[in-house]
Design an enzyme around this catalytic site. Structure first.
Site, PDB file in Angstrom:
ATOM      1  CB  CYS B 162      -0.953  -0.154   1.101  1.00 38.38           C
ATOM      2  SG  CYS B 162      -1.587  -0.917   1.792  1.00 38.38           S
ATOM      3  CG  HIS B 294      -2.174   4.300   5.257  1.00 40.05           C
ATOM      4  ND1 HIS B 294      -2.387   4.703   3.742  1.00 40.05           N
ATOM      5  CD2 HIS B 294      -2.461   2.628   5.564  1.00 40.05           C
ATOM      6  CE1 HIS B 294      -1.999   2.708   3.453  1.00 40.05           C
ATOM      7  NE2 HIS B 294      -2.509   2.771   4.373  1.00 40.05           N
ATOM      8  CD  GLU B 305      -3.572   7.944   8.751  1.00 40.45           C
ATOM      9  OE1 GLU B 305      -3.793   6.782   8.465  1.00 40.45           O
ATOM     10  OE2 GLU B 305      -2.406   8.794   7.599  1.00 40.45           O
ATOM     11  CE  LYS B 326      -5.230   4.024   1.352  1.00 37.52           C
ATOM     12  NZ  LYS B 326      -4.954   5.081   1.822  1.00 37.52           N
ATOM     13  CG  HIS B 331      -6.338   1.304   0.505  1.00 36.65           C
ATOM     14  ND1 HIS B 331      -5.095   0.631  -0.274  1.00 36.65           N
ATOM     15  CD2 HIS B 331      -5.952   0.181   1.681  1.00 36.65           C
ATOM     16  CE1 HIS B 331      -3.978   1.134   0.167  1.00 36.65           C
ATOM     17  NE2 HIS B 331      -4.398   0.269   1.484  1.00 36.65           N
ATOM     18  CG  PHE B 390      -0.812  -5.182   4.913  1.00 38.19           C
ATOM     19  CD1 PHE B 390      -1.408  -4.749   5.914  1.00 38.19           C
ATOM     20  CD2 PHE B 390      -1.431  -6.273   4.348  1.00 38.19           C
ATOM     21  CE1 PHE B 390      -2.207  -4.618   6.941  1.00 38.19           C
ATOM     22  CE2 PHE B 390      -3.214  -6.837   4.645  1.00 38.19           C
ATOM     23  CZ  PHE B 390      -2.722  -6.121   5.685  1.00 38.19           C
TER      24      PHE B 390
END
Lengths: 85, 402
Positions: B162, B294, B305, B326, B331, B390
């Protein structure tokens, strides 16, 4: 193997413990199963019993499927199997 | 060190087939997420996504091109065309020899893998098209941009799940800043919305069945999107000398690794990346007016976050705005940072902060100004874009108004 025995075997494998170390009153957390292990356990149970467990890792304890202990998981599986029949 | 500016932007994603269309949608807080449409979708438990609709590949590409272009390459070329046209730049001679392409993608040609596995496993065929490999490879999109625009310098693809796009743009930035390349075409692309692509994500049990609601209490996971975002990063004096329209300056970046868990995010890793980008750009905390988060809409990411932002910015965290687009475009995995950079440019250029839509109720663990549901006018001079992948790999970019 009964449902109970199968679930205990799956959980024991995930926790890298002997079957004898897992009891119905055990919680997954007390067995050292983390969030990844939990998702893997749910997957293994679904595969074993050919059921779909309503489980969202964003809120593991909040779903309709009770994972608070091994006994609760067994009960939930029995109910899903009964629904399927 | 050279200064680096952005002189062109292009995109195709669930919100629009161009930058103006996408920014209009972000301004209006429109949602591009809806029911997925592709073969075997009924066998999925997750059936929503930010799919690109109304896109006819045959309108843009001929038969020979289509035999080589996976959907992620198609998206890349559509977006690159818009970006390079806006930059008004042609690559010849020395400029072509030194300029390059760095793009991000997590999966590359996922639907090419999917179609051809289906063909040999399910349909029992024993032969696949001769171009399966050059079509699905992760660097295919980079190579086609290089070929189409005569970019003969450093060209490669970055794959960090990502954070792929943000890592790619960070690399492009540092290459232009160091003087290694006068211009870099950069960004990223992803197209995983096919049966196998969504099925794989479904397995992780972190996807929402109804909506992506970042930072909102009761959020229940992420929603996948698809598309591309492509930019022209150019050395400042080079851009000025040719009278280019400068969209903004790339001010700083940082990359960190959590070195902790393969899927769970880390507050420290995220905080170190944000603080690192500020330090790299010589940016004071209170200069930052907006962060494009994010903000995946998962329980774990959003609270981590927000905690990281609070740690880095202290009291200023309550004064800055942070939103997750998003919620609108989904995403885009390896392409996500690139499309999200458009919201950052809109904030700097137009003074419009894109909202976090689908927001229902405040979550005490995400107690920041997340610009809920409606875009807001604000005068901001420095913005940041976060990407936390990830694998614990983080990349943060900071942009400044010129």
């Amino acid at each position: 193997m009964s449902i109970r025995e199968k679930v205990i075997a799956i959980v024991a494998e995930q926790a890298v413990l002997e079957v004898g170390d897992v009891s119905e009153s055990s919680t997954l957390e007390s067995l050292g199963i983390d969030s990844l292990g939990l998702v893997e356990s749910i997957f293994a149970i679904e595969e074993e019993f050919d059921i779909t467990i309503p489980f969202n890792a964003n809120d593991p304890m909040g779903g309709e499927f009770d994972i608070s202990s091994v006994a609760a998981i067994i009960k939930g599986i029995e109910s899903l199997i009964a629904d399927k029949a | 060190m050279k200064r680096v500016v952005i002189t062109g932007a292009g995109t195709i994603n669930a919100l629009g087939h161009s930058v103006p269309e996408t920014l209009d949608a972000m301004r209006e807080g429109r949602c591009g997420i809806g029911p997925l449409e592709f073969r075997d979708v009924e066998r999925l438990s997750i059936r929503i996504g930010g799919q690109v609709h109304g896109f006819e590949a045959t309108v843009h590409f001929n038969r020979q091109q289509l035999s080589l272009y996976d959907r992620f390459t198609q998206f890349t070329l559509i977006a690159a065309k818009e970006a390079i046209a806006q930059a008004g730049i042609e690559f010849t001679d020395e400029l072509a020899a030194k300029s390059g392409v760095v793009l991000g993608t997590a999966g590359g040609g996922v639907s090419t893998w999917d179609d051809n596995y289906r063909s040999v496993y399910e349909d029992g065929k024993n032969r696949v098209h001769p171009f399966v490999v050059p079509k699905l490879m992760n660097n295919a999109a980079t190579s086609h941009v290089s070929m189409q625009y005569n970019l003969r310098g450093p060209c490669y693809t970055v794959s960090t799940a990502c954070a792929s796009s943000n890592h790619a743009m960070s690399q492009a930035f540092s290459m232009v800043r160091s003087g290694m390349a006068p211009v870099m075409v950069t960004g990223g692309s992803e197209s995983m919305l096919c049966f196998g692509g969504v099925k794989a994500w479904e397995g992780l049990r972190v996807m929402s069945r109804d909506a992506c609601r970042p930072f909102s209490l009761g959020r229940n996971g992420m929603v996948q999107g698809e598309g591309a975002g492509i930019f022209v990063f150019e050395e400042y004096e080079h851009a000025r000398a040719r009278g280019a329209d400068i969209l903004c300056e790339v001010a700083g970046f940082a990359m960190t690794s959590d070195a902790a868990d393969i899927v769970m995010p880390s507050k420290q890793g995220a905080a170190r990346a944000m603080a690192g980008a500020l330090a790299d750009g010589g940016i004071a905390l209170d200069e930052v007016g907006y962060i494009n988060a994010h903000g995946t809409g998962t329980a774990a990411n959003d609270k981590t976050e927000c905690a990281a932002v609070a740690d880095v910015f202290g009291p200023h965290a309550d004064r800055l705005m942070i939103s997750s687009t998003k919620s609108m475009h989904g995403h885009l995995i390896g392409g996500t940072g690139a499309v999200e950079l458009l919201a950052c440019i809109m904030a700097l250029r137009e003074g419009v902060i894109a909202p976090t839509i689908g927001y229902e109720e405040p979550d005490p663990e995400c107690a920041l100004d997340v610009v809920p549901n409606e875009a807001r006018e604000a005068d901001v001079s420095v913005v940041m874009s976060n990407a936390f992948a990830f694998g614990g790999l983080n990349a943060v970019l900071a942009l400044r108004r010129v």
